[in-house]
Design an enzyme around this catalytic site. Structure first.
Site, PDB file in Angstrom:
ATOM      1  N   GLU A  26      96.560 -27.947 101.202  1.00  0.00           N
ATOM      2  CA  GLU A  26      95.670 -28.637 100.266  1.00  0.00           C
ATOM      3  C   GLU A  26      94.265 -28.742 100.855  1.00  0.00           C
ATOM      4  O   GLU A  26      94.079 -28.721 102.084  1.00  0.00           O
ATOM      5  CB  GLU A  26      96.240 -30.044 100.006  1.00  0.00           C
ATOM      6  CG  GLU A  26      95.414 -30.866  99.029  1.00  0.00           C
ATOM      7  CD  GLU A  26      96.126 -32.142  98.556  1.00  0.00           C
ATOM      8  OE1 GLU A  26      97.187 -32.482  99.118  1.00  0.00           O
ATOM      9  OE2 GLU A  26      95.600 -32.789  97.634  1.00  0.00           O
ATOM     10  N   ASN A 173     100.004 -31.778  88.991  1.00  0.00           N
ATOM     11  CA  ASN A 173     100.636 -32.320  90.195  1.00  0.00           C
ATOM     12  C   ASN A 173     100.688 -33.839  90.093  1.00  0.00           C
ATOM     13  O   ASN A 173      99.686 -34.477  89.738  1.00  0.00           O
ATOM     14  CB  ASN A 173      99.814 -31.943  91.441  1.00  0.00           C
ATOM     15  CG  ASN A 173     100.264 -32.734  92.681  1.00  0.00           C
ATOM     16  OD1 ASN A 173     101.307 -32.445  93.257  1.00  0.00           O
ATOM     17  ND2 ASN A 173      99.495 -33.748  93.056  1.00  0.00           N
ATOM     18  N   GLU A 174     101.826 -34.410  90.376  1.00  0.00           N
ATOM     19  CA  GLU A 174     101.982 -35.877  90.391  1.00  0.00           C
ATOM     20  C   GLU A 174     101.251 -36.510  89.204  1.00  0.00           C
ATOM     21  O   GLU A 174     100.443 -37.433  89.378  1.00  0.00           O
ATOM     22  CB  GLU A 174     101.522 -36.470  91.733  1.00  0.00           C
ATOM     23  CG  GLU A 174     102.394 -35.998  92.874  1.00  0.00           C
ATOM     24  CD  GLU A 174     102.290 -36.814  94.166  1.00  0.00           C
ATOM     25  OE1 GLU A 174     101.420 -37.695  94.265  1.00  0.00           O
ATOM     26  OE2 GLU A 174     103.117 -36.566  95.063  1.00  0.00           O
ATOM     27  N   TYR A 240     108.805 -37.952 100.524  1.00  0.00           N
ATOM     28  CA  TYR A 240     108.346 -37.992 101.914  1.00  0.00           C
ATOM     29  C   TYR A 240     109.219 -38.934 102.739  1.00  0.00           C
ATOM     30  O   TYR A 240     109.660 -39.977 102.236  1.00  0.00           O
ATOM     31  CB  TYR A 240     106.890 -38.476 101.982  1.00  0.00           C
ATOM     32  CG  TYR A 240     105.894 -37.421 101.544  1.00  0.00           C
ATOM     33  CD1 TYR A 240     105.461 -36.449 102.433  1.00  0.00           C
ATOM     34  CD2 TYR A 240     105.400 -37.386 100.241  1.00  0.00           C
ATOM     35  CE1 TYR A 240     104.546 -35.470 102.044  1.00  0.00           C
ATOM     36  CE2 TYR A 240     104.486 -36.409  99.840  1.00  0.00           C
ATOM     37  CZ  TYR A 240     104.067 -35.452 100.752  1.00  0.00           C
ATOM     38  OH  TYR A 240     103.166 -34.485 100.368  1.00  0.00           O
ATOM     39  N   GLU A 297     106.804 -30.894  97.704  1.00  0.00           N
ATOM     40  CA  GLU A 297     106.187 -31.698  98.770  1.00  0.00           C
ATOM     41  C   GLU A 297     107.298 -32.465  99.461  1.00  0.00           C
ATOM     42  O   GLU A 297     107.999 -33.263  98.820  1.00  0.00           O
ATOM     43  CB  GLU A 297     105.135 -32.667  98.205  1.00  0.00           C
ATOM     44  CG  GLU A 297     103.880 -31.947  97.761  1.00  0.00           C
ATOM     45  CD  GLU A 297     102.732 -32.889  97.372  1.00  0.00           C
ATOM     46  OE1 GLU A 297     102.635 -33.990  97.945  1.00  0.00           O
ATOM     47  OE2 GLU A 297     101.947 -32.497  96.496  1.00  0.00           O
ATOM     48  N   GLN A 346     102.109 -30.550 105.380  1.00  0.00           N
ATOM     49  CA  GLN A 346     101.350 -29.435 104.939  1.00  0.00           C
ATOM     50  C   GLN A 346     101.150 -28.470 106.098  1.00  0.00           C
ATOM     51  O   GLN A 346     101.280 -28.875 107.249  1.00  0.00           O
ATOM     52  CB  GLN A 346      99.997 -29.884 104.398  1.00  0.00           C
ATOM     53  CG  GLN A 346     100.115 -30.804 103.189  1.00  0.00           C
ATOM     54  CD  GLN A 346      98.772 -31.024 102.467  1.00  0.00           C
ATOM     55  OE1 GLN A 346      97.766 -30.393 102.763  1.00  0.00           O
ATOM     56  NE2 GLN A 346      98.758 -31.949 101.519  1.00  0.00           N
TER      57      GLN A 346
HETATM   58  O1  AHR Z   1     100.428 -34.261 100.588  1.00  0.00           O
HETATM   59  C1  AHR Z   1      99.540 -35.317 100.446  1.00  0.00           C
HETATM   60  C2  AHR Z   1      99.554 -35.880  99.036  1.00  0.00           C
HETATM   61  O2  AHR Z   1     100.802 -36.448  98.781  1.00  0.00           O
HETATM   62  C3  AHR Z   1      99.379 -34.897  97.914  1.00  0.00           C
HETATM   63  O3  AHR Z   1      98.061 -34.604  97.659  1.00  0.00           O
HETATM   64  C4  AHR Z   1     100.002 -35.606  96.756  1.00  0.00           C
HETATM   65  O4  AHR Z   1     100.528 -34.706  95.803  1.00  0.00           O
HETATM   66  C5  AHR Z   1     101.051 -36.489  97.406  1.00  0.00           C
HETATM   67  O5  AHR Z   1     100.966 -37.780  96.956  1.00  0.00           O
END
Ligand code: AHR
Length: 497
Positions: A26, A173-174, A240, A297, A346
């Site tokens: 990103e 995205n999101e 995450y 992600e 990432q």
């Molecule tokens: O990866 C960091 C961020 O996490 C991304 O930009 C977003 O899609 C997510 O919340």
């Protein structure tokens, strides 16, 4: 209780798509700028502005697909800003990530050039949050159309004669969060609308990915599948691993005790429950399993390294991260019928990176080494396994001590990946191969471990955590007895005479 793994070599459960080994880059912190793009005039060795060392490292782990330009950045990105002569490209404010200046020097051409250098497929995330349908439609046409088209002409004028292949495209995205704070019903309608105009030109077939849920938002998944499953090829999931509290303190990447290690393992293993439950919803609307669950992600998210810009999400990477990667990839394997792609967040200098850079220096993280060791599973056949494992307990909480998966590649070799989540105790395991009568087995082993939970690679000590040959095993017919080191990831590669 002993640890025991049965590998049923004659039962294939599915194909482990190579795309499960995907990555995500990103416009955030030092991922694109510095980490990948240094510009043609940089003293750092580069090809057309892209770092040679990073490309070489990514080629080595056979990165199959790269997602770009975000993330949250994607829903504020206007692709026309990033084409044409670099000196005239519009500068923008990167509102999501620290308000820094976005020069747009890395744009569509540079990204697709990077993919060609790595030899991977491109996965572009389009802008639904603040972009128009026309803008999205024209981006795809600009990249993939040949023949007479004003957009193809513009691409040619900007130096690219032939269209590129664009394999994957994300419709936002999101969008439940940074991508527009939408409700699932509203986004489902927008998805149906926007994707209509993502066209297939010149035989390029775009795999359309809908924005899926955050973590355990099952209502989002239910709504999207109900309203739009017939119009999508995939739907994303973001999850995450955060040891602490996302808003109050996530925890340090390098300063933690065994309690935090254990919590981290609990949270990483949650991926299995999330995929299982989202799959159950998807199964109701798509029993044939056509629509892929795209975990685009995932990874560990800690507090940024002290002394760095907190908005840049730069974090170190220890043997703990190697274990997160190992167990998560094993989970993806087990769900390979539904999980068609995954993208670690990432690639460079941001979150659970495989590569860190500092000026001209580059260091490979323990996570990188897991991707390197596990690459043998890419596009291999997942074999049925039964794992009996001792628990790893702490503070009244328990996780399985071991995680495992097995696959067979096209050449007939078997690959078994094993993780020992316990940072203090080694684990003896008996592996029984069923369904074959090997005359003779030839085994090569590799392990990644460390002498301390917090051990990581630095620019001064880049080889503190690196893979080493593994030979603590013996065979007896079709059985293998092995001793797995504490906090280790081990891969056995088995050939048969
Ligand atoms: O990866 C960091 C961020 O996490 C991304 O930009 C977003 O899609 C997510 O919340």
């Amino acid at each position: 209780m002993a640890n025991r793994l049965i590998v049923q070599t004659d039962i294939v459960k599915g194909k482990i798509s190579k795309y499960i080994y995907g990555h995500f880059a990103e416009h955030l912190g030092r991922c694109i700028y510095e980490g990948i793009w240094v510009g043609e005039d940089s003293p750092i060795p580069n090809t057309r502005g892209i770092r040679n060392d990073v490309v070489e490292a990514l080629k080595r782990i056979r990165v199959p697909v790269l997602r770009w330009p975000g993330g949250c950045f994607a829903d504020e990105y206007h692709w026309q800003d990033g084409i044409g002569p670099r000196e005239t490209r519009k500068k923008r404010i990167n509102t999501h990530w620290g308000g820094v200046v976005e020069t747009n020097h890395f744009g569509t051409h540079e990204f697709l050039d990077l993919c060609e250098m790595i030899g991977c497929d491109a996965y572009i995330a389009g802008n639904v949050g603040s972009g128009t349908v026309r803008e999205m439609a024209e981006w795809v046409e600009y990249i993939t159309a040949d023949g007479e088209s004003a957009l193809a002409e513009l691409r040619r004028a900007n130096g690219r004669e032939k269209p590129w292949k664009l394999k994957f495209f994300g419709i936002g995205n999101e969008n439940w969060g940074c991508g527009g704070n939408m409700r699932p019903e509203y986004y489902a309608d927008l998805y149906r609308h926007y994707q209509t105009y993502v066209r297939n030109f010149n035989g390029n077939r775009v795999y359309r990915i809908a924005c899926g849920p955050n973590t355990d938002d099952y209502r989002w998944m239910e709504t999207l599948m109900r309203e739009a499953h017939g119009l999508m090829d995939g739907i994303s999931l973001h999850y995450y691993t955060v040891p602490g509290d996302f808003w109050k303190g996530k925890g340090s990447a390098t300063q933690f005790d065994e309690r935090e290690w254990h919590v981290t393992m609990q949270k990483a293993l949650r991926m299995d429950e999330l995929i299982t439950r989202h799959t159950a919803i998807m199964d109701r609307y798509d029993p044939a399993g056509r629509v892929g669950l795209i975990v685009d992600e995932w990874g560990a998210w800690y507090d940024a390294e002290p002394g760095t810009n907190p908005a840049f999400l730069y974090q170190q990477n220890t043997i703990r991260d190697a274990l997160i990667a190992g167990v998560t990839l094993n989970i993806f394997h087990q769900h390979c019928k539904r999980v068609h792609m995954a993208n670690l967040a990432q690639t460079v200098n941001v979150l659970q990176s495989v590569i860190l850079t500092e000026g001209e220096r580059m260091v490979l993280t323990p996570t990188y080494h897991v991707f390197d060791m596990y690459k043998v599973h890419q596009d291999a056949r997942l074999l049925e396994t039964f794992l009996e494992t001792e628990p790893y307990k702490l503070d009244g909480k328990s996780v399985p001590r071991l995680s495992a998966s097995a696959s067979r590649d096209d050449g007939g070799r078997l690959h078994i990946s094993l993780c020992n989540l316990d940072p203090t105790a080694s684990a003896a395991i008996e592996i029984e191969l069923r369904g074959i009568a090997p005359v003779r087995m030839e085994i090569a082993g590799t392990e990644l471990t460390a002498d301390d939970m917090r051990r990581h690679n630095t620019f001064e000590q880049p080889d503190a955590v690196v893979p080493a040959p593994f030979d603590r095993f013996r065979t007896e017919g079709s059985r293998i007895r092995a001793e797995l080191a504490p906090m280790s990831v081990t891969v056995l590669s088995i050939g048969f005479a």
